[in-house]
Write a protein that holds these residues in place. Structure first.
Motif, mmCIF file in Angstrom:
data_model
loop_
_atom_site.group_PDB
_atom_site.id
_atom_site.type_symbol
_atom_site.label_atom_id
_atom_site.label_comp_id
_atom_site.label_asym_id
_atom_site.label_seq_id
_atom_site.Cartn_x
_atom_site.Cartn_y
_atom_site.Cartn_z
ATOM 1 N N SER A 37 0.739 -1.236 0.001
ATOM 2 C CA SER A 37 -0.081 -0.038 -0.136
ATOM 3 C C SER A 37 0.892 1.391 0.142
ATOM 4 N N ARG A 38 0.198 2.507 -0.245
ATOM 5 C CA ARG A 38 0.899 3.426 -0.310
ATOM 6 C C ARG A 38 1.733 3.957 0.979
ATOM 7 N N ALA A 39 0.965 3.428 1.927
ATOM 8 C CA ALA A 39 1.383 3.928 3.590
ATOM 9 C C ALA A 39 2.698 2.668 3.889
ATOM 10 N N GLN A 40 2.561 1.782 3.336
ATOM 11 C CA GLN A 40 3.924 0.787 3.332
ATOM 12 C C GLN A 40 4.957 1.464 2.807
ATOM 13 N N VAL A 41 4.731 1.979 1.580
ATOM 14 C CA VAL A 41 6.007 2.580 0.623
ATOM 15 C C VAL A 41 6.354 3.742 1.519
ATOM 16 N N GLN A 42 5.546 4.631 1.959
ATOM 17 C CA GLN A 42 6.009 5.788 2.653
ATOM 18 C C GLN A 42 6.821 5.433 3.998
ATOM 19 N N GLU A 44 8.597 2.547 4.496
ATOM 20 C CA GLU A 44 9.729 2.180 3.904
ATOM 21 C C GLU A 44 10.712 3.332 3.799
ATOM 22 N N LEU A 45 10.259 4.364 3.059
ATOM 23 C CA LEU A 45 10.971 5.408 2.422
ATOM 24 C C LEU A 45 11.668 6.287 3.766
ATOM 25 N N GLN A 46 10.679 6.457 4.778
ATOM 26 C CA GLN A 46 11.255 7.316 5.895
ATOM 27 C C GLN A 46 12.059 6.490 6.631
ATOM 28 N N GLN A 47 12.009 5.078 6.771
ATOM 29 C CA GLN A 47 13.249 4.162 7.350
ATOM 30 C C GLN A 47 14.417 4.116 6.516
ATOM 31 N N ALA A 48 14.229 4.229 5.185
ATOM 32 C CA ALA A 48 15.527 4.414 4.494
ATOM 33 C C ALA A 48 16.319 5.660 4.650
ATOM 34 N N LYS A 49 15.429 6.882 4.831
ATOM 35 C CA LYS A 49 16.080 8.002 5.210
ATOM 36 C C LYS A 49 16.484 7.963 6.619
ATOM 37 N N HIS A 50 15.891 7.459 7.346
ATOM 38 C CA HIS A 50 16.446 7.477 8.658
ATOM 39 C C HIS A 50 17.919 6.788 8.714
ATOM 40 N N ASP A 51 17.952 5.610 8.006
ATOM 41 C CA ASP A 51 19.170 4.789 7.777
ATOM 42 C C ASP A 51 20.256 5.428 6.928
#
Length: 100
Positions: A37-42, A44-51
């Motif tokens: 879903s869109r929420a899952q993609v968002q 994952e993006l926030q987690q990748a930015k954090h990492d």
């Protein structure tokens, strides 16, 4: 001649109307690409930015830092160059012009 042209135009219009389909494009061979879903993609993006996995721009772009001032004057550098035989103060010492 006008009747032939008119009949061709009408027949092509009818063929085009018969081929029209209002169904949305199903993708390549009807394959669905993702079930996230869109929420899952968002998330994952926030987690990748954090990492730190998402970069923007030039990754090796470092801010300019000035060199520390040297306590050697120009006159001292010129004197050192003059003392060394064959020393070059600037330029490329092994620069040989093209001889072809």
């Amino acid at each position: 001649m006008k009747t032939i042209a008119t009949s061709l135009i009408i027949s092509f219009a009818l063929i085009g109307a018969a081929q029209a389909d209002n169904a949305p494009f199903p993708g390549v061979y009807g394959k669905t690409y993702s079930s996230t879903s869109r929420a899952q993609v968002q998330a994952e993006l926030q987690q990748a930015k954090h990492d730190g996995l998402v970069s923007r721009g030039d990754i090796d772009n470092a801010p300019f830092t000035a060199q520390a001032d040297s306590d050697v004057s120009r006159a001292q550098v010129a004197a050192e160059v003059a003392q060394q035989p064959g020393a070059v103060a600037f330029g490329d010492s092994d620069n040989v012009p093209f001889g072809g």
